[in-house]
Design a protein around this motif. Structure first.
Motif, PDB file in Angstrom:
ATOM      1  N   ASN A   1      31.220   5.950 -21.036  1.00 26.94           N
ATOM      2  CA  ASN A   1      31.899   5.592 -19.787  1.00 26.94           C
ATOM      3  C   ASN A   1      31.583   6.556 -18.650  1.00 26.94           C
ATOM      4  O   ASN A   1      32.116   6.418 -17.563  1.00 26.94           O
ATOM      5  N   GLY A   2      30.722   7.536 -18.925  1.00 26.38           N
ATOM      6  CA  GLY A   2      30.349   8.482 -17.884  1.00 26.38           C
ATOM      7  C   GLY A   2      30.854   9.884 -18.165  1.00 26.38           C
ATOM      8  O   GLY A   2      31.473  10.147 -19.195  1.00 26.38           O
ATOM      9  N   PRO A   3      30.622  10.808 -17.233  1.00 29.75           N
ATOM     10  CA  PRO A   3      31.039  12.205 -17.437  1.00 29.75           C
ATOM     11  C   PRO A   3      32.554  12.373 -17.265  1.00 29.75           C
ATOM     12  O   PRO A   3      33.204  11.641 -16.531  1.00 29.75           O
ATOM     13  N   PHE A   4      33.084  13.368 -17.972  1.00 28.26           N
ATOM     14  CA  PHE A   4      34.489  13.735 -17.828  1.00 28.26           C
ATOM     15  C   PHE A   4      34.608  15.208 -18.193  1.00 28.26           C
ATOM     16  O   PHE A   4      33.637  15.856 -18.603  1.00 28.26           O
ATOM     17  N   HIS A   5      35.799  15.770 -18.037  1.00 32.73           N
ATOM     18  CA  HIS A   5      36.056  17.156 -18.433  1.00 32.73           C
ATOM     19  C   HIS A   5      37.079  17.175 -19.564  1.00 32.73           C
ATOM     20  O   HIS A   5      38.010  16.361 -19.582  1.00 32.73           O
ATOM     21  N   ASN A   6      36.887  18.095 -20.472  1.00 35.53           N
ATOM     22  CA  ASN A   6      37.763  18.221 -21.643  1.00 35.53           C
ATOM     23  C   ASN A   6      38.353  19.633 -21.664  1.00 35.53           C
ATOM     24  O   ASN A   6      37.658  20.620 -21.424  1.00 35.53           O
ATOM     25  N   VAL A   7      39.648  19.718 -21.952  1.00 37.29           N
ATOM     26  CA  VAL A   7      40.302  21.030 -21.995  1.00 37.29           C
ATOM     27  C   VAL A   7      41.471  20.960 -22.979  1.00 37.29           C
ATOM     28  O   VAL A   7      42.062  19.892 -23.178  1.00 37.29           O
TER      29      VAL A   7
ATOM     30  N   GLN B   1      18.221  18.551 -26.517  1.00 37.40           N
ATOM     31  CA  GLN B   1      19.116  17.799 -25.652  1.00 37.40           C
ATOM     32  C   GLN B   1      19.438  16.470 -26.302  1.00 37.40           C
ATOM     33  O   GLN B   1      18.552  15.794 -26.833  1.00 37.40           O
ATOM     34  N   THR B   2      20.725  16.098 -26.273  1.00 42.56           N
ATOM     35  CA  THR B   2      21.121  14.805 -26.799  1.00 42.56           C
ATOM     36  C   THR B   2      20.739  13.720 -25.797  1.00 42.56           C
ATOM     37  O   THR B   2      20.238  14.003 -24.707  1.00 42.56           O
ATOM     38  N   THR B   3      20.986  12.482 -26.169  1.00 41.61           N
ATOM     39  CA  THR B   3      20.619  11.358 -25.291  1.00 41.61           C
ATOM     40  C   THR B   3      21.349  11.414 -23.954  1.00 41.61           C
ATOM     41  O   THR B   3      20.849  10.893 -22.959  1.00 41.61           O
ATOM     42  N   ASN B   4      22.531  12.046 -23.913  1.00 42.26           N
ATOM     43  CA  ASN B   4      23.256  12.166 -22.638  1.00 42.26           C
ATOM     44  C   ASN B   4      23.015  13.523 -21.974  1.00 42.26           C
ATOM     45  O   ASN B   4      23.780  13.960 -21.138  1.00 42.26           O
ATOM     46  N   LYS B   5      21.910  14.194 -22.403  1.00 45.43           N
ATOM     47  CA  LYS B   5      21.428  15.436 -21.778  1.00 45.43           C
ATOM     48  C   LYS B   5      22.346  16.630 -22.014  1.00 45.43           C
ATOM     49  O   LYS B   5      22.324  17.608 -21.269  1.00 45.43           O
ATOM     50  N   THR B   6      23.154  16.575 -23.070  1.00 51.68           N
ATOM     51  CA  THR B   6      23.968  17.723 -23.447  1.00 51.68           C
ATOM     52  C   THR B   6      23.123  18.704 -24.258  1.00 51.68           C
ATOM     53  O   THR B   6      22.403  18.301 -25.170  1.00 51.68           O
ATOM     54  N   ARG B   7      23.195  19.979 -23.932  1.00 55.15           N
ATOM     55  CA  ARG B   7      22.457  21.000 -24.684  1.00 55.15           C
ATOM     56  C   ARG B   7      23.091  21.185 -26.059  1.00 55.15           C
ATOM     57  O   ARG B   7      24.308  21.188 -26.196  1.00 55.15           O
ATOM     58  N   LYS B   8      22.234  21.387 -27.076  1.00 56.38           N
ATOM     59  CA  LYS B   8      22.733  21.501 -28.446  1.00 56.38           C
ATOM     60  C   LYS B   8      21.799  22.391 -29.261  1.00 56.38           C
ATOM     61  O   LYS B   8      20.578  22.368 -29.083  1.00 56.38           O
ATOM     62  N   ARG B   9      22.404  23.173 -30.146  1.00 55.99           N
ATOM     63  CA  ARG B   9      21.650  24.046 -31.037  1.00 55.99           C
ATOM     64  C   ARG B   9      22.362  24.060 -32.382  1.00 55.99           C
ATOM     65  O   ARG B   9      23.594  24.137 -32.429  1.00 55.99           O
ATOM     66  N   ASP B  10      21.618  23.966 -33.477  1.00 60.71           N
ATOM     67  CA  ASP B  10      22.213  23.890 -34.804  1.00 60.71           C
ATOM     68  C   ASP B  10      22.025  25.203 -35.562  1.00 60.71           C
ATOM     69  O   ASP B  10      20.941  25.802 -35.529  1.00 60.71           O
ATOM     70  N   LEU B  11      23.072  25.619 -36.262  1.00 60.89           N
ATOM     71  CA  LEU B  11      23.008  26.767 -37.153  1.00 60.89           C
ATOM     72  C   LEU B  11      23.360  26.306 -38.561  1.00 60.89           C
ATOM     73  O   LEU B  11      24.258  25.477 -38.733  1.00 60.89           O
ATOM     74  N   LEU B  12      22.669  26.833 -39.561  1.00 57.58           N
ATOM     75  CA  LEU B  12      23.059  26.603 -40.949  1.00 57.58           C
ATOM     76  C   LEU B  12      23.713  27.892 -41.442  1.00 57.58           C
ATOM     77  O   LEU B  12      23.079  28.946 -41.474  1.00 57.58           O
TER      78      LEU B  12
ATOM     79  N   LYS C   1      41.706  14.936 -21.556  1.00 60.70           N
ATOM     80  CA  LYS C   1      40.456  14.381 -21.035  1.00 60.70           C
ATOM     81  C   LYS C   1      40.680  13.998 -19.571  1.00 60.70           C
ATOM     82  O   LYS C   1      41.561  13.198 -19.265  1.00 60.70           O
ATOM     83  N   ILE C   2      39.893  14.587 -18.679  1.00 61.01           N
ATOM     84  CA  ILE C   2      40.121  14.440 -17.239  1.00 61.01           C
ATOM     85  C   ILE C   2      39.048  13.527 -16.645  1.00 61.01           C
ATOM     86  O   ILE C   2      37.881  13.897 -16.530  1.00 61.01           O
ATOM     87  N   TRP C   3      39.472  12.329 -16.286  1.00 58.07           N
ATOM     88  CA  TRP C   3      38.565  11.345 -15.673  1.00 58.07           C
ATOM     89  C   TRP C   3      38.754  11.253 -14.169  1.00 58.07           C
ATOM     90  O   TRP C   3      37.953  10.667 -13.461  1.00 58.07           O
ATOM     91  N   LYS C   4      39.825  11.826 -13.657  1.00 62.43           N
ATOM     92  CA  LYS C   4      40.162  11.706 -12.244  1.00 62.43           C
ATOM     93  C   LYS C   4      39.262  12.601 -11.401  1.00 62.43           C
ATOM     94  O   LYS C   4      39.121  13.800 -11.673  1.00 62.43           O
ATOM     95  N   ASP C   5      38.649  12.037 -10.356  1.00 59.70           N
ATOM     96  CA  ASP C   5      37.763  12.800  -9.483  1.00 59.70           C
ATOM     97  C   ASP C   5      38.553  13.724  -8.562  1.00 59.70           C
ATOM     98  O   ASP C   5      39.665  13.415  -8.138  1.00 59.70           O
ATOM     99  N   GLY C   6      37.959  14.876  -8.249  1.00 53.77           N
ATOM    100  CA  GLY C   6      38.511  15.760  -7.226  1.00 53.77           C
ATOM    101  C   GLY C   6      39.699  16.598  -7.633  1.00 53.77           C
ATOM    102  O   GLY C   6      40.316  17.245  -6.784  1.00 53.77           O
ATOM    103  N   CYS C   7      40.048  16.612  -8.923  1.00 50.55           N
ATOM    104  CA  CYS C   7      41.242  17.370  -9.320  1.00 50.55           C
ATOM    105  C   CYS C   7      40.927  18.506 -10.280  1.00 50.55           C
ATOM    106  O   CYS C   7      41.831  19.230 -10.684  1.00 50.55           O
ATOM    107  N   ILE C   8      39.670  18.692 -10.612  1.00 52.41           N
ATOM    108  CA  ILE C   8      39.327  19.628 -11.670  1.00 52.41           C
ATOM    109  C   ILE C   8      39.735  21.071 -11.322  1.00 52.41           C
ATOM    110  O   ILE C   8      40.046  21.868 -12.204  1.00 52.41           O
ATOM    111  N   ARG C   9      39.766  21.400 -10.008  1.00 51.24           N
ATOM    112  CA  ARG C   9      40.123  22.773  -9.623  1.00 51.24           C
ATOM    113  C   ARG C   9      41.551  23.121 -10.028  1.00 51.24           C
ATOM    114  O   ARG C   9      41.902  24.304 -10.139  1.00 51.24           O
ATOM    115  N   LYS C  10      42.392  22.113 -10.243  1.00 49.79           N
ATOM    116  CA  LYS C  10      43.770  22.371 -10.660  1.00 49.79           C
ATOM    117  C   LYS C  10      43.844  22.779 -12.133  1.00 49.79           C
ATOM    118  O   LYS C  10      44.817  23.376 -12.571  1.00 49.79           O
TER     119      LYS C  10
END
Length: 288
Positions: free
Chosen positions: A25-31, A133-144, A44-53
């Protein structure tokens, strides 16, 4: 489906900085946040313009949020966000500590752990993958990771990919989140994840015998497996000719991972570069 909760207000404190993520559904912020009843929530924050809060440590009141299918709280364009004063409600120190420094558990415990359990682990880094990089361009690194009993995959995400990791290092990692992929449990990094290298304590002992076939050492009458190159002490013939002698060694879960002679006369140093010769398959000792 997510359901609207229009007439309920929840009071929360942000426990970490928001992290940008991506979904179909697009980008969002998680906290992560804790409410005034001591319950931990994924927001999960989907609302635009409020992340600074949503800064770490901020106290907020949310109204008209949604309940996500995974149990989290959804903040969308209809959500009313009110910033409240610092320390708007008390947070139990024990809960705050458990969030940022969760208990250390054996890797075997992760096999049947519920998803989203927050833990710390102590293990050795067996393998480190290249960054991808995953299909949605997220950086990823694996450790065993391995602790001598179990192995588990850990995923570093986003900026956590920049953390210093070295194959062979014994580390404490936490907090991490238990997840599942293809019916196998693994662990994911969070924005709060730290990797601390653990230096194994050195021990003194008497090397009395070696078995190169079984990769075993006899130290102070105790048979111990070893990992690595025994020829750091010299050629096998040289080692046997000098038995018994004093050594300094380090162990990881009962396995010797590093050793060196307590003293090595200058006249014998050249012996350490000789090519190893064949050894009997059973433990060799010197009775001198």
């Amino acid at each position: 489906m997510a359901t609207s909760t229009q007439d309920i207000t929840i009071k929360i404190k942000l426990l970490e900085e928001p992290e940008e993520r991506y979904s179909t559904n697009g980008p969002f912020h998680n906290v992560m946040a804790i409410d005034d009843n001591g319950n931990i929530h994924e927001v999960k924050i989907w609302k635009d313009g409020c992340i600074r809060k949503f800064a770490k440590g901020a106290f907020l009141e949310l109204r008209r949020f949604t309940n996500c299918r995974d149990g989290g709280i959804g903040v969308n364009k209809y959500t009313k966000i009110t910033r409240t004063g610092n320390n708007a409600f008390a947070v139990e120190k024990e809960k705050d500590t458990h969030f940022h420094e969760p208990e250390v558990v054996p890797l075997a415990d992760l096999e049947h752990s519920p998803r989203k359990r927050r833990v710390s682990v102590v293990a050795r880094i067996d393998k480190v993958s290249q960054e991808q990089q995953t299909t949605n361009k997220t950086r990823k690194r694996d450790l065993l990771l391995t602790d001598g009993v179990r192995s588990v995959q850990m995923n570093l995400w986003g900026q956590q990919c920049d953390m210093q990791v070295t194959e062979g290092a014994r580390v404490k990692i936490g907090p991490v989140i238990v997840d599942q992929y293809k019916e196998t449990n693994n662990i994911n990094s969070t924005l709060s994840t730290k990797i601390q290298v653990i230096e194994e304590a050195e021990e003194n002992g008497t090397l009395q015998g070696i078995d190169t076939t079984e990769k075993c050492l006899l130290i102070d009458g105790v048979h111990m497996p070893y990992r690595g190159d025994i020829t750091t002490l010299g050629s096998e013939d040289y080692i046997i000719s000098k038995l018994p002698f004093q050594i300094i060694f380090k162990k990881d879960n009962g396995t010797v991972i590093e050793l060196r002679p307590l003293e090595q006369p200058p006249s014998t140093r050249a012996e350490t570069t000789r090519k190893p010769s064949k050894m009997p398959s059973r433990s060799a000792t010197n009775t001198k």
